[in-house]
Design a protein around this motif. Structure first.
Motif, PDB file in Angstrom:
ATOM      1  N   SER A  60      18.020   8.403  -0.601  1.00 15.56           N
ATOM      2  CA  SER A  60      18.275   6.960  -0.588  1.00 15.56           C
ATOM      3  C   SER A  60      16.985   6.183  -0.822  1.00 15.56           C
ATOM      4  O   SER A  60      17.006   5.141  -1.485  1.00 15.56           O
ATOM      5  N   LYS A  61      15.871   6.668  -0.299  1.00 15.69           N
ATOM      6  CA  LYS A  61      14.584   5.965  -0.508  1.00 15.69           C
ATOM      7  C   LYS A  61      14.182   6.033  -1.985  1.00 15.69           C
ATOM      8  O   LYS A  61      13.737   5.025  -2.557  1.00 15.69           O
ATOM      9  N   LEU A  62      14.352   7.174  -2.626  1.00 17.68           N
ATOM     10  CA  LEU A  62      14.011   7.315  -4.037  1.00 17.68           C
ATOM     11  C   LEU A  62      14.980   6.524  -4.916  1.00 17.68           C
ATOM     12  O   LEU A  62      14.585   5.995  -5.958  1.00 17.68           O
ATOM     13  N   THR A  63      16.226   6.420  -4.515  1.00 10.65           N
ATOM     14  CA  THR A  63      17.188   5.648  -5.264  1.00 10.65           C
ATOM     15  C   THR A  63      16.847   4.161  -5.195  1.00 10.65           C
ATOM     16  O   THR A  63      16.991   3.436  -6.172  1.00 10.65           O
TER      17      THR A  63
ATOM     18  N   ASN B 231       0.856  -1.181   0.000  1.00 11.09           N
ATOM     19  CA  ASN B 231       0.000   0.000   0.000  1.00 11.09           C
ATOM     20  C   ASN B 231       0.900   1.242   0.000  1.00 11.09           C
ATOM     21  O   ASN B 231       1.638   1.498   0.946  1.00 11.09           O
ATOM     22  N   LYS B 232       0.827   2.012  -1.047  1.00 18.94           N
ATOM     23  CA  LYS B 232       1.727   3.166  -1.225  1.00 18.94           C
ATOM     24  C   LYS B 232       1.442   4.269  -0.204  1.00 18.94           C
ATOM     25  O   LYS B 232       2.360   4.874   0.324  1.00 18.94           O
ATOM     26  N   GLU B 233       0.166   4.516   0.066  1.00 14.55           N
ATOM     27  CA  GLU B 233      -0.187   5.598   0.992  1.00 14.55           C
ATOM     28  C   GLU B 233       0.305   5.302   2.404  1.00 14.55           C
ATOM     29  O   GLU B 233       0.843   6.187   3.082  1.00 14.55           O
ATOM     30  N   GLU B 234       0.149   4.066   2.851  1.00 11.24           N
ATOM     31  CA  GLU B 234       0.624   3.690   4.176  1.00 11.24           C
ATOM     32  C   GLU B 234       2.144   3.795   4.257  1.00 11.24           C
ATOM     33  O   GLU B 234       2.691   4.280   5.255  1.00 11.24           O
ATOM     34  N   GLY B 235       2.818   3.333   3.234  1.00 14.14           N
ATOM     35  CA  GLY B 235       4.279   3.400   3.208  1.00 14.14           C
ATOM     36  C   GLY B 235       4.771   4.834   3.233  1.00 14.14           C
ATOM     37  O   GLY B 235       5.737   5.160   3.935  1.00 14.14           O
ATOM     38  N   LEU B 236       4.117   5.710   2.466  1.00 10.07           N
ATOM     39  CA  LEU B 236       4.508   7.116   2.436  1.00 10.07           C
ATOM     40  C   LEU B 236       4.239   7.778   3.792  1.00 10.07           C
ATOM     41  O   LEU B 236       5.092   8.509   4.303  1.00 10.07           O
ATOM     42  N   ALA B 237       3.068   7.507   4.383  1.00 11.67           N
ATOM     43  CA  ALA B 237       2.741   8.088   5.686  1.00 11.67           C
ATOM     44  C   ALA B 237       3.730   7.620   6.757  1.00 11.67           C
ATOM     45  O   ALA B 237       4.169   8.411   7.600  1.00 11.67           O
ATOM     46  N   GLU B 238       4.095   6.358   6.711  1.00 12.92           N
ATOM     47  CA  GLU B 238       5.050   5.823   7.678  1.00 12.92           C
ATOM     48  C   GLU B 238       6.432   6.464   7.493  1.00 12.92           C
ATOM     49  O   GLU B 238       7.102   6.816   8.469  1.00 12.92           O
ATOM     50  N   PHE B 239       6.844   6.667   6.263  1.00 13.06           N
ATOM     51  CA  PHE B 239       8.141   7.258   5.975  1.00 13.06           C
ATOM     52  C   PHE B 239       8.172   8.730   6.401  1.00 13.06           C
ATOM     53  O   PHE B 239       9.144   9.200   6.998  1.00 13.06           O
TER      54      PHE B 239
ATOM     55  N   SER C 180       6.356  10.092   8.729  1.00 16.56           N
ATOM     56  CA  SER C 180       6.208  10.192  10.184  1.00 16.56           C
ATOM     57  C   SER C 180       7.542  10.177  10.909  1.00 16.56           C
ATOM     58  O   SER C 180       7.644  10.685  12.030  1.00 16.56           O
ATOM     59  N   ILE C 181       8.573   9.625  10.325  1.00 18.44           N
ATOM     60  CA  ILE C 181       9.882   9.617  10.982  1.00 18.44           C
ATOM     61  C   ILE C 181      10.671  10.895  10.687  1.00 18.44           C
ATOM     62  O   ILE C 181      11.811  11.029  11.129  1.00 18.44           O
ATOM     63  N   GLU C 182      10.052  11.823   9.958  1.00 18.50           N
ATOM     64  CA  GLU C 182      10.663  13.096   9.583  1.00 18.50           C
ATOM     65  C   GLU C 182      12.062  12.874   8.986  1.00 18.50           C
ATOM     66  O   GLU C 182      13.084  13.223   9.590  1.00 18.50           O
ATOM     67  N   PRO C 183      12.101  12.309   7.787  1.00 17.31           N
ATOM     68  CA  PRO C 183      13.391  11.969   7.175  1.00 17.31           C
ATOM     69  C   PRO C 183      14.171  13.199   6.732  1.00 17.31           C
ATOM     70  O   PRO C 183      13.601  14.253   6.443  1.00 17.31           O
ATOM     71  N   THR C 184      15.472  13.018   6.673  1.00 21.67           N
ATOM     72  CA  THR C 184      16.348  14.077   6.166  1.00 21.67           C
ATOM     73  C   THR C 184      16.388  13.987   4.641  1.00 21.67           C
ATOM     74  O   THR C 184      15.873  13.038   4.036  1.00 21.67           O
ATOM     75  N   LEU C 185      17.030  14.962   4.038  1.00 22.15           N
ATOM     76  CA  LEU C 185      17.142  14.989   2.590  1.00 22.15           C
ATOM     77  C   LEU C 185      17.912  13.773   2.067  1.00 22.15           C
ATOM     78  O   LEU C 185      17.548  13.194   1.041  1.00 22.15           O
TER      79      LEU C 185
END
Length: 180
Positions: A175-178, A155-163, A165-170
């Motif tokens: 690295s996630k997009l790569t 589920n893309k929406e759940e994965g994006l919301a979870e990612f 929520s951890i307030e990722p850095t640039l």
């Protein structure tokens, strides 16, 4: 006179058997499965592809949760069997001009001699099972797409919301997009 008729009957039968066998053998030679790498090679070598076009075209389609081939192998085998049947029955209307059938007095046809000839039967039997002999190769080609199943299974929406929520850095975004 009867020997002359028998001679021409034998020659006509040989010619029809040979042309039928060559036609069936031509179908067998053109019937080849190509996995993805072979298909790319054929597209690059356009001259070879134009002179030897495939007999059937099948596509790999996404039918969530799996990838499937359309038309299916059974559909292709059925179509091939109908083609063989039509090719063999094309000789049903070719009449033997010199030899009437002693049982009913009608003119004989070449169909029985051609369809029961050992060379024709051998090639026709080979063609009737050629698709089933390629099941392993087709399944391997279909399986090569299973590495992409995360695209439709997660589920893309759940994965994006979870990612998020951890307030990722640039760099984590990068690295996630790569990875994707």
């Amino acid at each position: 006179m009867f020997n002359v008729i028998q001679f021409f009957h034998a020659r006509a039968t040989e010619s029809l058997v040979k042309s039928t066998r060559i036609s069936l053998d031509g179908i067998r030679r053109r019937f080849a499965f190509s996995n993805t790498s072979q298909f790319k090679k054929l597209n690059q070598d356009s001259d070879a592809h134009e002179h030897n076009p495939p007999l059937f075209r099948a596509d790999i389609c996404l039918a969530i949760p799996q990838t499937v081939m359309r038309p299916s192998l059974d559909d292709i085998q059925g179509c091939l069997n109908r083609g063989i049947h039509m090719l063999l029955y094309a000789c049903e209307e070719i009449k033997d001009w010199g030899m009437p059938d002693p049982e009913d007095g009608r003119q004989k046809v070449f169909w029985k001699a051609i369809s029961q000839h050992k060379d024709v039967l051998k090639v026709a039997a080979n063609l009737s099972t050629i698709v089933n002999s390629s099941i392993v190769e087709v399944n391997a080609a279909l399986q090569s797409y299973s590495s992409y199943n995360y695209l439709w299974s997660e589920n893309k929406e759940e994965g994006l919301a979870e990612f998020i929520s951890i307030e990722p850095t640039l760099s984590e975004f990068d690295s996630k997009l790569t990875f994707l």
